[in-house]
Design a protein around this motif. Structure first.
Motif, PDB file in Angstrom:
ATOM      1  N   ASP A  52     -46.250   2.646  34.677  1.00  0.00           N
ATOM      2  CA  ASP A  52     -45.933   4.151  33.924  1.00  0.00           C
ATOM      3  C   ASP A  52     -44.374   3.855  33.206  1.00  0.00           C
ATOM      4  N   TYR A  53     -43.484   3.263  33.867  1.00  0.00           N
ATOM      5  CA  TYR A  53     -42.166   2.890  33.450  1.00  0.00           C
ATOM      6  C   TYR A  53     -42.284   1.928  32.209  1.00  0.00           C
ATOM      7  N   VAL A  54     -43.137   0.725  32.208  1.00  0.00           N
ATOM      8  CA  VAL A  54     -43.149  -0.088  31.198  1.00  0.00           C
ATOM      9  C   VAL A  54     -43.996   0.566  30.064  1.00  0.00           C
ATOM     10  N   GLY A  55     -45.170   1.269  30.329  1.00  0.00           N
ATOM     11  CA  GLY A  55     -45.925   1.597  29.426  1.00  0.00           C
ATOM     12  C   GLY A  55     -47.201   0.955  29.335  1.00  0.00           C
ATOM     13  N   VAL A  56     -47.749   0.159  30.306  1.00  0.00           N
ATOM     14  CA  VAL A  56     -48.842  -0.644  30.330  1.00  0.00           C
ATOM     15  C   VAL A  56     -49.882  -0.167  31.282  1.00  0.00           C
ATOM     16  N   THR A  57     -51.036  -0.694  31.191  1.00  0.00           N
ATOM     17  CA  THR A  57     -52.093  -0.390  32.157  1.00  0.00           C
ATOM     18  C   THR A  57     -51.911  -1.054  33.419  1.00  0.00           C
ATOM     19  N   ARG A  58     -52.471  -0.370  34.262  1.00  0.00           N
ATOM     20  CA  ARG A  58     -52.303  -1.040  35.763  1.00  0.00           C
ATOM     21  C   ARG A  58     -52.851  -2.609  36.078  1.00  0.00           C
ATOM     22  N   PRO A  59     -53.952  -3.002  35.552  1.00  0.00           N
ATOM     23  CA  PRO A  59     -54.218  -4.416  35.355  1.00  0.00           C
ATOM     24  C   PRO A  59     -52.972  -5.536  34.718  1.00  0.00           C
ATOM     25  N   THR A  60     -52.621  -4.701  33.722  1.00  0.00           N
ATOM     26  CA  THR A  60     -51.373  -5.435  32.943  1.00  0.00           C
ATOM     27  C   THR A  60     -50.186  -5.624  33.921  1.00  0.00           C
ATOM     28  N   ILE A  61     -49.852  -4.590  34.623  1.00  0.00           N
ATOM     29  CA  ILE A  61     -48.816  -4.885  35.490  1.00  0.00           C
ATOM     30  C   ILE A  61     -49.156  -5.606  36.651  1.00  0.00           C
ATOM     31  N   SER A  62     -50.211  -5.629  37.206  1.00  0.00           N
ATOM     32  CA  SER A  62     -50.739  -6.284  38.318  1.00  0.00           C
ATOM     33  C   SER A  62     -50.463  -8.130  37.831  1.00  0.00           C
ATOM     34  N   ARG A  63     -51.094  -8.321  36.611  1.00  0.00           N
ATOM     35  CA  ARG A  63     -50.772  -9.663  36.255  1.00  0.00           C
ATOM     36  C   ARG A  63     -49.396 -10.021  36.069  1.00  0.00           C
ATOM     37  N   LEU A  64     -48.427  -9.040  35.546  1.00  0.00           N
ATOM     38  CA  LEU A  64     -47.075  -9.227  35.524  1.00  0.00           C
ATOM     39  C   LEU A  64     -46.428  -9.654  36.818  1.00  0.00           C
ATOM     40  N   LEU A  65     -46.794  -8.672  37.912  1.00  0.00           N
ATOM     41  CA  LEU A  65     -46.045  -8.808  38.986  1.00  0.00           C
ATOM     42  C   LEU A  65     -46.537 -10.137  39.736  1.00  0.00           C
ATOM     43  N   LYS A  66     -47.958 -10.648  39.452  1.00  0.00           N
ATOM     44  CA  LYS A  66     -48.562 -11.704  40.127  1.00  0.00           C
ATOM     45  C   LYS A  66     -47.661 -12.861  39.553  1.00  0.00           C
ATOM     46  N   THR A  67     -47.578 -12.950  38.424  1.00  0.00           N
ATOM     47  CA  THR A  67     -46.690 -14.198  37.723  1.00  0.00           C
ATOM     48  C   THR A  67     -45.170 -14.061  37.923  1.00  0.00           C
ATOM     49  N   LEU A  68     -44.691 -13.053  38.170  1.00  0.00           N
ATOM     50  CA  LEU A  68     -43.321 -12.897  38.713  1.00  0.00           C
ATOM     51  C   LEU A  68     -42.808 -13.244  39.908  1.00  0.00           C
ATOM     52  N   GLU A  69     -43.970 -12.811  40.793  1.00  0.00           N
ATOM     53  CA  GLU A  69     -44.044 -13.191  42.237  1.00  0.00           C
ATOM     54  C   GLU A  69     -44.219 -14.801  42.546  1.00  0.00           C
ATOM     55  N   THR A  70     -45.156 -15.636  41.773  1.00  0.00           N
ATOM     56  CA  THR A  70     -45.252 -16.763  41.492  1.00  0.00           C
ATOM     57  C   THR A  70     -44.022 -17.631  41.064  1.00  0.00           C
ATOM     58  N   LYS A  71     -43.481 -17.055  40.341  1.00  0.00           N
ATOM     59  CA  LYS A  71     -42.175 -17.668  39.794  1.00  0.00           C
ATOM     60  C   LYS A  71     -41.224 -17.524  41.142  1.00  0.00           C
ATOM     61  N   GLY A  72     -41.032 -16.766  41.750  1.00  0.00           N
ATOM     62  CA  GLY A  72     -40.177 -16.543  42.818  1.00  0.00           C
ATOM     63  C   GLY A  72     -39.160 -15.569  42.500  1.00  0.00           C
ATOM     64  N   MET A  73     -39.278 -14.609  41.491  1.00  0.00           N
ATOM     65  CA  MET A  73     -38.412 -13.693  41.186  1.00  0.00           C
ATOM     66  C   MET A  73     -38.369 -12.382  41.762  1.00  0.00           C
ATOM     67  N   LEU A  74     -39.549 -12.018  42.295  1.00  0.00           N
ATOM     68  CA  LEU A  74     -39.757 -10.624  42.837  1.00  0.00           C
ATOM     69  C   LEU A  74     -40.791 -10.840  44.016  1.00  0.00           C
ATOM     70  N   ALA A  75     -40.868 -10.045  45.128  1.00  0.00           N
ATOM     71  CA  ALA A  75     -41.564  -9.970  46.283  1.00  0.00           C
ATOM     72  C   ALA A  75     -42.191  -8.722  46.271  1.00  0.00           C
ATOM     73  N   ARG A  76     -43.447  -8.492  47.039  1.00  0.00           N
ATOM     74  CA  ARG A  76     -44.011  -7.585  47.457  1.00  0.00           C
ATOM     75  C   ARG A  76     -43.992  -7.077  48.792  1.00  0.00           C
ATOM     76  N   HIS A  77     -43.753  -6.058  49.285  1.00  0.00           N
ATOM     77  CA  HIS A  77     -43.443  -5.616  50.642  1.00  0.00           C
ATOM     78  C   HIS A  77     -44.310  -4.298  51.107  1.00  0.00           C
ATOM     79  N   ASN A  78     -44.881  -4.225  52.319  1.00  0.00           N
ATOM     80  CA  ASN A  78     -45.427  -3.087  52.724  1.00  0.00           C
ATOM     81  C   ASN A  78     -44.178  -1.983  52.842  1.00  0.00           C
ATOM     82  N   GLY A  79     -44.767  -0.870  52.113  1.00  0.00           N
ATOM     83  CA  GLY A  79     -43.944   0.281  51.942  1.00  0.00           C
ATOM     84  C   GLY A  79     -43.575   1.260  52.923  1.00  0.00           C
ATOM     85  N   SER A  80     -44.318   1.340  53.907  1.00  0.00           N
ATOM     86  CA  SER A  80     -44.088   2.168  55.257  1.00  0.00           C
ATOM     87  C   SER A  80     -44.803   1.963  56.472  1.00  0.00           C
ATOM     88  N   ALA A  81     -44.354   2.194  57.582  1.00  0.00           N
ATOM     89  CA  ALA A  81     -45.269   1.901  58.673  1.00  0.00           C
ATOM     90  C   ALA A  81     -46.341   2.899  58.709  1.00  0.00           C
TER      91      ALA A  81
END
Length: 149
Positions: free
Chosen positions: A58-87
């Motif tokens: 929503d923030y960037v203004g792109v579709t969910r599949p697009t953000i998933s691809r961007l996140l995967k690429t940035l994660e592969t590059k070591g620039m971001l990480a995904r974590h479980n949000g809550s117990a």
């Protein structure tokens, strides 16, 4: 019917300026292997505290599949990480910049600000306010997620 003049049309002028600005930004970001959309994601997370994939889309203004691809690429590059949000809810995912992502975002921020300043300095403050207001008016009611922009 009025005469058609490409160079006088709003769409042509807006598209041309957007491409000029995009090229300048992506040239600067390319030294880190980043695109403009990747930069939007990284600053959303690092500068504005956007933490979930849905919020980022929503923030960037792109579709969910697009953000998933961007996140995967940035994660592969070591620039971001995904974590479980809550117990309580193991399904929620939170996004955070890695130390490498923080360093790149911090290091590139001045360059990106200079590019913005280059273009905004061409306008008097009241003209800049009018352009930004006009752009907001033109986009009003046209909300849609894009695969790219």
């Amino acid at each position: 019917m009025t005469e058609y003049r490409l160079h006088k049309r709003l769409g042509y002028r807006a598209s041309r300026l957007a491409r000029i600005m995009q090229n300048r930004l992506e040239t600067a970001l390319s030294e880190h292997g980043l695109t403009r959309l990747m930069w939007c994601v990284m600053t959303g997370v690092g500068e504005e505290g956007v933490q979930t994939p849905s919020e980022l889309a929503d923030y960037v203004g792109v579709t969910r599949p697009t953000i998933s691809r961007l996140l995967k690429t940035l994660e592969t590059k070591g620039m971001l990480a995904r974590h479980n949000g809550s117990a309580r809810d193991g399904r929620s995912v939170r996004i955070a910049l890695t130390p490498q992502g923080q360093a790149i975002t911090g290091g590139m921020r001045g360059v990106v600000d200079q590019i913005n300043a280059h273009f905004t300095a061409k306008l008097e403050p009241e003209h800049l306010a009018a352009v930004l207001s006009g752009l907001e008016l033109l986009a009003a009611g046209e909300e849609q997620s894009l695969t790219d922009f």
